[in-house]
Design a protein around this motif. Structure first.
Motif, PDB file in Angstrom:
ATOM      1  N   ASP A  29      49.890  38.599  51.736  1.00 55.47           N
ATOM      2  CA  ASP A  29      50.033  37.506  52.700  1.00 55.47           C
ATOM      3  C   ASP A  29      49.293  36.262  52.215  1.00 55.47           C
ATOM      4  N   TYR A  30      48.085  36.463  51.684  1.00 51.64           N
ATOM      5  CA  TYR A  30      47.333  35.330  51.130  1.00 51.64           C
ATOM      6  C   TYR A  30      48.037  34.761  49.898  1.00 51.64           C
ATOM      7  N   GLU A  31      48.564  35.647  49.066  1.00 54.26           N
ATOM      8  CA  GLU A  31      49.271  35.183  47.868  1.00 54.26           C
ATOM      9  C   GLU A  31      50.466  34.309  48.248  1.00 54.26           C
ATOM     10  N   ARG A  48      40.518  34.463  44.986  1.00 59.80           N
ATOM     11  CA  ARG A  48      40.267  35.901  44.902  1.00 59.80           C
ATOM     12  C   ARG A  48      40.221  36.479  46.314  1.00 59.80           C
ATOM     13  N   ILE A  49      40.878  37.627  46.499  1.00 60.77           N
ATOM     14  CA  ILE A  49      40.875  38.331  47.777  1.00 60.77           C
ATOM     15  C   ILE A  49      40.193  39.676  47.572  1.00 60.77           C
ATOM     16  N   ASP A  50      39.298  40.022  48.479  1.00 62.71           N
ATOM     17  CA  ASP A  50      38.499  41.234  48.328  1.00 62.71           C
ATOM     18  C   ASP A  50      39.363  42.490  48.328  1.00 62.71           C
ATOM     19  N   GLY A  51      38.996  43.439  47.478  1.00 62.00           N
ATOM     20  CA  GLY A  51      39.749  44.679  47.358  1.00 62.00           C
ATOM     21  C   GLY A  51      39.690  45.567  48.578  1.00 62.00           C
ATOM     22  N   SER A  55      38.510  38.396  36.236  1.00 63.14           N
ATOM     23  CA  SER A  55      39.531  39.433  36.400  1.00 63.14           C
ATOM     24  C   SER A  55      39.319  40.579  35.422  1.00 63.14           C
ATOM     25  N   GLY A  56      38.670  40.303  34.299  1.00 59.99           N
ATOM     26  CA  GLY A  56      38.341  41.380  33.372  1.00 59.99           C
ATOM     27  C   GLY A  56      37.371  42.380  33.965  1.00 59.99           C
ATOM     28  N   ILE A  57      36.608  41.943  34.964  1.00 53.09           N
ATOM     29  CA  ILE A  57      35.644  42.817  35.638  1.00 53.09           C
ATOM     30  C   ILE A  57      36.238  43.437  36.890  1.00 53.09           C
ATOM     31  N   THR A  58      37.072  42.679  37.600  1.00 52.30           N
ATOM     32  CA  THR A  58      37.513  43.085  38.938  1.00 52.30           C
ATOM     33  C   THR A  58      38.918  43.662  38.998  1.00 52.30           C
ATOM     34  N   ASP A  59      39.638  43.727  37.883  1.00 54.09           N
ATOM     35  CA  ASP A  59      41.014  44.226  37.914  1.00 54.09           C
ATOM     36  C   ASP A  59      41.092  45.740  38.070  1.00 54.09           C
ATOM     37  N   ASP A  60      40.121  46.472  37.534  1.00 56.04           N
ATOM     38  CA  ASP A  60      40.172  47.928  37.568  1.00 56.04           C
ATOM     39  C   ASP A  60      39.779  48.451  38.947  1.00 56.04           C
ATOM     40  N   PRO A  61      40.410  49.559  39.392  1.00 58.75           N
ATOM     41  CA  PRO A  61      40.026  50.154  40.674  1.00 58.75           C
ATOM     42  C   PRO A  61      38.548  50.523  40.673  1.00 58.75           C
ATOM     43  N   GLY A  62      37.880  50.257  41.757  1.00 56.79           N
ATOM     44  CA  GLY A  62      36.455  50.529  41.847  1.00 56.79           C
ATOM     45  C   GLY A  62      35.816  49.635  42.884  1.00 56.79           C
ATOM     46  N   PRO A  63      34.506  49.700  43.018  1.00 54.39           N
ATOM     47  CA  PRO A  63      33.829  48.932  44.070  1.00 54.39           C
ATOM     48  C   PRO A  63      33.909  47.424  43.883  1.00 54.39           C
ATOM     49  N   PHE A  64      34.240  46.960  42.659  1.00 53.83           N
ATOM     50  CA  PHE A  64      34.285  45.521  42.408  1.00 53.83           C
ATOM     51  C   PHE A  64      35.714  44.975  42.368  1.00 53.83           C
ATOM     52  N   PHE A  65      36.689  45.804  42.740  1.00 54.29           N
ATOM     53  CA  PHE A  65      38.086  45.382  42.633  1.00 54.29           C
ATOM     54  C   PHE A  65      38.382  44.188  43.536  1.00 54.29           C
ATOM     55  N   GLN A  66      39.133  43.221  42.985  1.00 53.77           N
ATOM     56  CA  GLN A  66      39.610  42.069  43.739  1.00 53.77           C
ATOM     57  C   GLN A  66      41.028  41.727  43.298  1.00 53.77           C
ATOM     58  N   TYR A  67      41.788  41.121  44.211  1.00 54.03           N
ATOM     59  CA  TYR A  67      43.090  40.558  43.876  1.00 54.03           C
ATOM     60  C   TYR A  67      42.856  39.118  43.410  1.00 54.03           C
ATOM     61  N   SER A  68      43.432  38.740  42.265  1.00 46.61           N
ATOM     62  CA  SER A  68      43.185  37.414  41.694  1.00 46.61           C
ATOM     63  C   SER A  68      44.473  36.616  41.571  1.00 46.61           C
ATOM     64  N   TYR A  69      44.408  35.332  41.961  1.00 48.52           N
ATOM     65  CA  TYR A  69      45.561  34.436  41.890  1.00 48.52           C
ATOM     66  C   TYR A  69      45.099  33.080  41.348  1.00 48.52           C
ATOM     67  N   ASN A  84      53.487  22.184  48.161  1.00 49.87           N
ATOM     68  CA  ASN A  84      53.205  21.230  49.240  1.00 49.87           C
ATOM     69  C   ASN A  84      53.778  21.662  50.587  1.00 49.87           C
ATOM     70  N   GLY A  85      53.937  22.959  50.767  1.00 51.92           N
ATOM     71  CA  GLY A  85      54.406  23.464  52.049  1.00 51.92           C
ATOM     72  C   GLY A  85      53.244  23.780  52.981  1.00 51.92           C
ATOM     73  N   ARG A  86      53.574  24.148  54.206  1.00 53.50           N
ATOM     74  CA  ARG A  86      52.571  24.530  55.195  1.00 53.50           C
ATOM     75  C   ARG A  86      52.706  26.020  55.464  1.00 53.50           C
ATOM     76  N   PRO A  87      51.772  26.834  54.969  1.00 55.44           N
ATOM     77  CA  PRO A  87      51.893  28.285  55.144  1.00 55.44           C
ATOM     78  C   PRO A  87      51.752  28.697  56.598  1.00 55.44           C
ATOM     79  N   GLN A  88      52.409  29.790  56.941  1.00 53.27           N
ATOM     80  CA  GLN A  88      52.305  30.364  58.275  1.00 53.27           C
ATOM     81  C   GLN A  88      52.057  31.857  58.146  1.00 53.27           C
ATOM     82  N   TYR A  89      51.026  32.330  58.828  1.00 56.59           N
ATOM     83  CA  TYR A  89      50.726  33.762  58.827  1.00 56.59           C
ATOM     84  C   TYR A  89      51.290  34.370  60.101  1.00 56.59           C
ATOM     85  N   THR A  90      52.188  35.344  59.943  1.00 57.04           N
ATOM     86  CA  THR A  90      52.869  35.915  61.104  1.00 57.04           C
ATOM     87  C   THR A  90      52.388  37.315  61.439  1.00 57.04           C
ATOM     88  N   GLY A  91      51.438  37.834  60.659  1.00 63.11           N
ATOM     89  CA  GLY A  91      50.944  39.179  60.916  1.00 63.11           C
ATOM     90  C   GLY A  91      50.045  39.228  62.126  1.00 63.11           C
TER      91      GLY A  91
END
Length: 306
Positions: A146-148, A134-137, A112-126, A157-164
């Motif tokens: 939605d992934y988060e 990690r979700i691609d920027g 996250s120290g590399i991918t947190d800043d806006p730029g070509p390597f940005f990713q969302y981290s959880y 221990n729930g069952r996620p549902q994607y409604t999009g």
């Protein structure tokens, strides 16, 4: 008599302590899942996922899998809403699972120290315990959220549902091919213009040697882009050489990475570098901007390399 009273008191205290301890919270099943199982849970939830790659110690390009204090399983996947450029490097997300939370946290802090800043390597981290997602920027903040949310559901221990909406969002693609210094404008939203495409002899030990490395300098204006995020940046770029081969993002130490632009401002002097497999006097640059409610805006630029 005293002995009997003592026994009664000890037994009573034990009963009190046992009755005061409620049932313990169930352990999160997420902590026992492999990376592949986590991705499968996203697929079962209905996320538009394709090209799932689960690595082994032999195929892991980082050579971390199974090493001490590193991840024990790793899976990459493609999200079909993002443009895909290589079957070997899907654009979507990554799940890494570790033996313990401490190892996962160290990896999280480093990446996250590399991918947190806006730029070509940005990713969302959880991060949750020993599982790192990690979700691609190139996905929008809403798509990453939605992934988060699905990740949080797995934690309890729930069952996620994607409604999009599944698959690609509607897009607007300009038929015009833009040149150097020629702005691409989406009325009422934003504009993008490339100022230069300059050949450089500088090389990076991290990105390897390439026949040609080109630095693009560009600027963009946030005219009224407010949907989905308060600020605006342009980072989803691809470069294609004269032989129609996709270039690779190239890391150089002194690049001025893209900066976010609030509504009514411009971000100038932004830079990104691409390593090309064929020396080219002109390159094609594709730009994509996702806008919540409007889909993907796309444009193509033909830029002479100086």
């Amino acid at each position: 008599m005293k002995r009997k009273i003592l026994v009664v008191l000890v037994v009573a205290a034990a009963v009190f302590m046992m009755s005061g301890c409620g049932p313990s919270a169930p352990k999160s099943e997420l902590t026992t899942m492999t990376a592949e199982q986590v991705v499968q849970a996203f697929i079962d939830a209905g996320f538009p996922i394709d090209n799932v790659i689960t690595y082994t110690a032999e195929t892991d390009v980082n050579h971390f899998l199974g090493r001490p204090n590193q991840y024990t399983s790793k899976t990459n996947f493609a999200d079909t809403r993002a443009d895909q450029y290589s079957v070997d490097n899907p654009v979507g997300g990554t799940v890494e699972v570790f033996n313990n939370a401490s190892d996962a946290k160290k990896r999280y802090d480093y990446v996250s120290g590399i991918t947190d800043d806006p730029g070509p390597f940005f990713q969302y981290s959880y991060l949750f315990e020993n599982v790192y997602l990690r979700i691609d920027g190139k996905l929008s903040p809403e798509q990453a959220e939605d992934y988060e949310n699905a990740f949080k559901t797995l934690q309890v221990n729930g069952r996620p549902q994607y409604t999009g909406e599944e698959g690609k969002t509607d897009s607007t693609e300009s038929s015009k091919v833009y040149g150097l210094g020629e702005p691409w404008t989406i009325d009422g939203s934003f504009s993008v213009v490339f100022n230069s495409a300059i050949n450089t002899t500088e090389r990076s030990e991290y990105s390897g040697d390439k026949p040609q490395v080109v630095i693009l300098t560009y600027e963009y204006e946030n005219i009224g882009f407010e949907k989905g995020t308060s600020d605006f940046s342009v980072t989803n770029l691809t470069a294609i050489d004269s032989n129609k081969v996709l270039g690779d993002s190239y890391s150089l130490p002194d690049l001025k990475y893209p900066k976010s632009a609030p509504v009514g401002t411009k971000s100038v002097g932004n830079q990104v570098a691409f390593g090309l497999n064929n020396v080219s006097s002109e390159i094609t640059v594709n730009v994509e901007v996702y806008e919540d409610g409007s889909g993907n805006h796309k444009a193509t630029f033909k830029l002479p390399v100086q």
